[in-house]
Design a protein around this motif. Sequence first.
Motif, PDB file in Angstrom:
ATOM      1  N   ASP A 159      52.311  53.637  83.059  1.00 31.83           N
ATOM      2  CA  ASP A 159      51.652  52.301  83.446  1.00 31.83           C
ATOM      3  C   ASP A 159      52.737  51.177  82.965  1.00 31.83           C
ATOM      4  N   TYR A 160      53.455  50.867  84.158  1.00 32.94           N
ATOM      5  CA  TYR A 160      54.532  50.082  83.735  1.00 32.94           C
ATOM      6  C   TYR A 160      54.155  48.540  84.225  1.00 32.94           C
ATOM      7  N   MET A 161      53.187  48.139  84.889  1.00 28.23           N
ATOM      8  CA  MET A 161      52.853  46.867  85.332  1.00 28.23           C
ATOM      9  C   MET A 161      52.688  45.765  84.155  1.00 28.23           C
ATOM     10  N   GLU A 162      52.221  46.436  82.974  1.00 28.96           N
ATOM     11  CA  GLU A 162      52.142  45.382  82.004  1.00 28.96           C
ATOM     12  C   GLU A 162      53.257  44.927  81.372  1.00 28.96           C
ATOM     13  N   ARG A 163      54.342  45.729  81.470  1.00 26.27           N
ATOM     14  CA  ARG A 163      55.904  45.066  81.218  1.00 26.27           C
ATOM     15  C   ARG A 163      56.530  44.472  82.151  1.00 26.27           C
ATOM     16  N   LEU A 172      61.401  56.509  93.691  1.00 23.10           N
ATOM     17  CA  LEU A 172      62.886  56.043  93.038  1.00 23.10           C
ATOM     18  C   LEU A 172      62.291  54.716  92.410  1.00 23.10           C
ATOM     19  N   VAL A 173      61.584  53.743  93.482  1.00 21.46           N
ATOM     20  CA  VAL A 173      60.995  52.610  92.916  1.00 21.46           C
ATOM     21  C   VAL A 173      60.103  52.706  91.519  1.00 21.46           C
ATOM     22  N   ASP A 174      59.194  53.610  91.537  1.00 18.75           N
ATOM     23  CA  ASP A 174      58.237  53.614  90.500  1.00 18.75           C
ATOM     24  C   ASP A 174      59.034  54.067  89.346  1.00 18.75           C
ATOM     25  N   LEU A 175      59.918  55.142  89.478  1.00 11.48           N
ATOM     26  CA  LEU A 175      60.928  55.735  88.324  1.00 11.48           C
ATOM     27  C   LEU A 175      61.730  54.661  87.706  1.00 11.48           C
ATOM     28  N   TYR A 176      62.194  53.456  88.739  1.00  4.28           N
ATOM     29  CA  TYR A 176      63.078  52.434  88.185  1.00  4.28           C
ATOM     30  C   TYR A 176      62.254  51.384  87.488  1.00  4.28           C
ATOM     31  N   LEU A 177      61.037  51.113  87.983  1.00  5.96           N
ATOM     32  CA  LEU A 177      60.337  50.016  87.122  1.00  5.96           C
ATOM     33  C   LEU A 177      59.757  50.492  86.031  1.00  5.96           C
ATOM     34  N   THR A 178      59.606  51.915  85.598  1.00  4.88           N
ATOM     35  CA  THR A 178      59.000  52.475  84.412  1.00  4.88           C
ATOM     36  C   THR A 178      60.076  51.898  83.266  1.00  4.88           C
ATOM     37  N   LYS A 179      61.523  51.757  83.626  1.00  6.83           N
ATOM     38  CA  LYS A 179      62.459  51.910  82.676  1.00  6.83           C
ATOM     39  C   LYS A 179      63.093  50.675  82.654  1.00  6.83           C
ATOM     40  N   VAL A 180      62.992  49.612  83.753  1.00  9.61           N
ATOM     41  CA  VAL A 180      63.973  48.335  83.908  1.00  9.61           C
ATOM     42  C   VAL A 180      62.754  47.268  84.205  1.00  9.61           C
ATOM     43  N   THR A 181      62.778  46.062  83.665  1.00  6.19           N
ATOM     44  CA  THR A 181      61.943  45.121  84.306  1.00  6.19           C
ATOM     45  C   THR A 181      62.818  44.279  85.312  1.00  6.19           C
ATOM     46  N   VAL A 182      62.152  43.992  86.465  1.00 11.86           N
ATOM     47  CA  VAL A 182      62.868  43.494  87.464  1.00 11.86           C
ATOM     48  C   VAL A 182      61.950  42.080  87.842  1.00 11.86           C
TER      49      VAL A 182
END
Length: 499
Positions: free
Chosen positions: A267-271, A307-317
């Motif tokens: 759940d990366y949307m919080e970050r 690829l979009v989801d994996l990138y957003l889990t580790k990097v803030t955009v």
Amino acid sequence: MAPSKVLNVQNKQGGSNATNTRKRITTRSQNSAVNNTLLKASVPSKDPRIKRKAEASPSKEKTTKRYALGNITNAIGKTLGTHQTQEPKKTVKKTFVTQVKPFAQTSSIRTLEKIVTKPEVVPQKPKPVPRVKSIKKDDEKTELPSKILNVRRSLDLEKSEDSSLYVSALEEVGDDSTKKSRKSNIQSEENEKTEKIDKSSELKVPRETQEKTVAAQLDAPPERILPEGVQWDFDAENWLDPFQVSHYAMDIFNYLKDREHLFPIGDYMERQVCLSRWMRALLVDWMVEVQESFELNHETLYLAVKLVDLYLTKVTVGKETLQLLGAASLFISSKYDERIPPMVEDFLYICDGAYTQRELIRMEMSILKVIDFDLGIPLSYRFLRRYARCAKVSMPTLTLARYILEFSLMDYATIMFSDSKMAAAALLLAMQMKDLGSWTPTLEYYSGYKVDDILDIVNLLNQGLHRKHKEALTTVRNKYSHKIFFEVAKLPLKDTLNI
């Protein structure tokens, strides 16, 4: 290099032209220009283009012509000629050893007589009888003449020692070697007998029948013990079809299921401070439109979303770079899956010129570094095709399952589930909407999941289809409302599922 006398005279007689050239040109260029004018005046018939020579070049009288290989070959020829005339003895020796008729000269005959009188040189003649006796009997050594004794000494020197690995041809063979030779002869005879028996047995059965039996053994599908309720062995039925890859299809999908834990998405949307679920849904809808306009494979779309989801889990955009992330992900996945991927300019054009080529390539490099260049990500679309084939589902039912799966790409609530479970849940929901029954033992065998494992996901997918559709997210629905896709998006939904 000092100018010649003729040049000095010419410079004196010449008027202002010579002085002007001196002022304008350097010394070397001046000399060359004057030389050219003199040569034109003195020898008008010759070619004015004369080769330049080095300053320290020798005169023509002193120079000698030099050839690359001529001196060496001439020297060899001269030495060969002198060798033949001055030393006839060596040539006579060669002719004597090779048993060639001697030359009809007196000098060669004299040399032959001298060679014969020398005790050291032994001519090649057939071995005499007493020489063989002397090797076998030690008592007769004293009775041999002096010449044969010398020969015997040279032959004794040729014998090898006991510790050596090699044995000369003149040594006596012991009892052990004779026993070994007898054993080897016996073994060779037995091997020949067995070979004859094998050949006779092969002659009885023709080769064509043997080849047919071997081919039948190789082409025969393996005998598998299927669980109860499984209707057919799909891989055994298509064993001879090279496109189905039935020999190791089960192993391939088991391997893909084992790799799913290497690509976790949380759940990366919080970050992500600048992003929201609605913005992600808009991005996926735009990526589906790009896939349809460029006529890309569906695997390309699913890999790009991963690829979009994996990138957003580790990097803030940021909000500005979200579309750049989607375009770069599509660019990477198209190069991975497509036969002819689109150009960089095509992706820049579809972004309406919002980004430069350098920004797109830098984002591509960043994505590849984040995922550690591992693009072999298990995709739900591949699992769905495998399950539908093994269950022998019709094409409209498979298309409906594809619509459900592709519509779920925009739903943020489904990103944490594994792709193999998502594919099984989409197929089960499509079967329920088509009234084709529940999860069968055949699907359970090939997918590896029971109904309880995917029941929550099925309900979640059904709720997503029942949501009110927003006008901004209509690309997937319009796509599957076409006749090519059997208008599966227009089918009525199920309020309750009979699972």
